[in-house]
Design an enzyme around this catalytic site. Sequence first.
Site, PDB file in Angstrom:
ATOM      1  N   GLY A   5      45.987  -2.152  18.450  1.00  0.00           N
ATOM      2  CA  GLY A   5      46.770  -2.100  17.220  1.00  0.00           C
ATOM      3  C   GLY A   5      48.146  -1.501  17.439  1.00  0.00           C
ATOM      4  O   GLY A   5      49.165  -2.190  17.365  1.00  0.00           O
ATOM      5  N   HIS A  62      39.204   1.571  12.233  1.00  0.00           N
ATOM      6  CA  HIS A  62      40.528   1.312  11.670  1.00  0.00           C
ATOM      7  C   HIS A  62      41.583   2.189  12.375  1.00  0.00           C
ATOM      8  O   HIS A  62      42.552   2.638  11.763  1.00  0.00           O
ATOM      9  CB  HIS A  62      40.514   1.609  10.167  1.00  0.00           C
TER      10      HIS A  62
HETATM   11  C1  LIG Z   1      50.276   0.376  11.267  1.00  0.00           C
HETATM   12  C2  LIG Z   1      48.850  -0.100  11.221  1.00  0.00           C
HETATM   13  C3  LIG Z   1      48.468  -0.994  10.215  1.00  0.00           C
HETATM   14  C4  LIG Z   1      47.160  -1.476  10.174  1.00  0.00           C
HETATM   15  N1  LIG Z   1      46.806  -2.403   9.229  1.00  0.00           N
HETATM   16  C5  LIG Z   1      45.559  -2.939   9.243  1.00  0.00           C
HETATM   17  C6  LIG Z   1      45.192  -3.984   8.334  1.00  0.00           C
HETATM   18  O1  LIG Z   1      46.000  -4.439   7.534  1.00  0.00           O
HETATM   19  N2  LIG Z   1      43.911  -4.464   8.401  1.00  0.00           N
HETATM   20  C7  LIG Z   1      43.000  -3.980   9.295  1.00  0.00           C
HETATM   21  O2  LIG Z   1      41.865  -4.433   9.332  1.00  0.00           O
HETATM   22  N3  LIG Z   1      43.334  -3.001  10.182  1.00  0.00           N
HETATM   23  C8  LIG Z   1      44.574  -2.486  10.182  1.00  0.00           C
HETATM   24  N4  LIG Z   1      44.903  -1.513  11.086  1.00  0.00           N
HETATM   25  C9  LIG Z   1      43.911  -1.087  12.094  1.00  0.00           C
HETATM   26  C10 LIG Z   1      44.015  -1.960  13.334  1.00  0.00           C
HETATM   27  O3  LIG Z   1      43.634  -3.289  13.081  1.00  0.00           O
HETATM   28  C11 LIG Z   1      43.114  -1.446  14.474  1.00  0.00           C
HETATM   29  O4  LIG Z   1      41.787  -1.334  14.001  1.00  0.00           O
HETATM   30  C12 LIG Z   1      43.562  -0.103  15.046  1.00  0.00           C
HETATM   31  O5  LIG Z   1      44.963   0.004  15.038  1.00  0.00           O
HETATM   32  C13 LIG Z   1      43.041   0.051  16.465  1.00  0.00           C
HETATM   33  O6  LIG Z   1      43.391   1.283  17.002  1.00  0.00           O
HETATM   34  P1  LIG Z   1      44.661   1.486  17.970  1.00  0.00           P
HETATM   35  O7  LIG Z   1      45.879   1.453  17.093  1.00  0.00           O
HETATM   36  O8  LIG Z   1      44.420   2.825  18.559  1.00  0.00           O
HETATM   37  O9  LIG Z   1      44.652   0.353  18.978  1.00  0.00           O
HETATM   38  C14 LIG Z   1      46.201  -1.020  11.133  1.00  0.00           C
HETATM   39  C15 LIG Z   1      46.610  -0.124  12.124  1.00  0.00           C
HETATM   40  C16 LIG Z   1      47.917   0.327  12.183  1.00  0.00           C
HETATM   41  C17 LIG Z   1      48.311   1.261  13.299  1.00  0.00           C
END
Ligand SMILES: Cc1cc2nc3c(=O)[nH]c(=O)nc-3n(C[C@H](O)[C@H](O)[C@H](O)COP(=O)(O)O)c2cc1C
Length: 376
Positions: free
Chosen positions: A326, A272
């Site tokens: 993300g 996440h």
């Molecule tokens: C602002 C934000 C909101 C996120 N919301 C969700 C979400 O609603 N559902 C989910 O499965 N992952 C969520 N994530 C995790 C992302 O899907 C992902 O796993 C993660 O951002 C990957 O890492 P990175 O930001 O370093 O690329 C969120 C990440 C961020 C930064």
Amino acid sequence: MQRRTALSLLAAHVASSPLFAADDDLYGPINIHEFEDVAKRKLHKLAYDFIAGGVEDERTLKANRAAYGHWELVPRVMVDVTNIDTSTELFGVKMDSPILIAPTGGKELVMPGADEVVAKAALKSKTVLCSATGARKLLDDGEPLNWWINGIGQPTREQAANFAKRTEDAGGKAIVLTVDNAYQSNRDRNNRNRFDYGMMGRGVPKPGEEVKPVNPATPAMWKPHTPNLTWDYIDWVHGASKLPIILKGILAPEDAELAVKRGASGIVVSNHGGRQLDGVIGTLDALPSVVEAVGGKIPVLMDGGIRRGSDILKALSLGAKAVLVGRPPLWGLASFGQPGVERVLWMLAAELKLSMGLAGQTRLSTLTKRLVRKSA
Ligand SMILES: Cc1cc2nc3c(=O)[nH]c(=O)nc-3n(C[C@H](O)[C@H](O)[C@H](O)COP(=O)(O)O)c2cc1C
């Protein structure tokens, strides 16, 4: 871009990134880190911290980035790398590059209508959008957006079936079930900013503006999301729909084996983005044992900390079929709106292609773990 040489690709990259471009120009930032710098300047601190932050001491967040440091490429040479093909196919969707947009909630802190803007960028960049908005329509009918719909499964048979049905009706091509979200996590930056999830519905805060917490007495943590979500959820979805179900948030090889056994169509190795449990293994470190446990039966994707094309090359070499990003699209969005998201995706794709060329690789299907090694 499909058939360009690594050299012409680099030339295009440099030509479109003039050295003297102003900071607030789309072509100013020369890499994802610089996009983050611009976004940080343009966002309210509370919004920047919400996006950038991890959980507690941010050990997991750091572990994700650190892993790309201790896995090193061992390039091959004397290979004709004139033509490099990064195209791939996932669940029937063809993509020029194996880079998908990860689901991210809370984009309304960045700009109004942000989900639609990112969807348009995904369409233009010909990639898959994993949408965190549920099965709400994002674009007009007829626009061929490839989107997978993300949910944190509400754990009853009826709710699972409803979610699957709504996803199908909205034209979603897959369900991405987030499995690492049992509780709202303990995010120090949000707690320090007195961040409250109720703030999300109140428009985009301007930098420096005073934002009052909706309910300062209740820090946004401990709230149960899906503490009773179990493997039965997959059966419930499959009872109602033929859509592939992809489990996002797998790290343990034991869970990867169970995912295959219980009928998941794909896995995303993810923590996440360091936002749930602190002190967790970096995703690139977790990837090899998950890939081994799955044994090629279903595609394994991964996300977490990807900021460079060479990061992606390492993940693909260790067995990921594709990666998700993300925060990078959010930095592009906050910096320059839709063109910023497109530019970020383009930059990562261009860097991947160039990294492949410089590592003696011409296609994704022939990448192997022999191209990387873990440093001592
Ligand atoms: C602002 C934000 C909101 C996120 N919301 C969700 C979400 O609603 N559902 C989910 O499965 N992952 C969520 N994530 C995790 C992302 O899907 C992902 O796993 C993660 O951002 C990957 O890492 P990175 O930001 O370093 O690329 C969120 C990440 C961020 C930064």
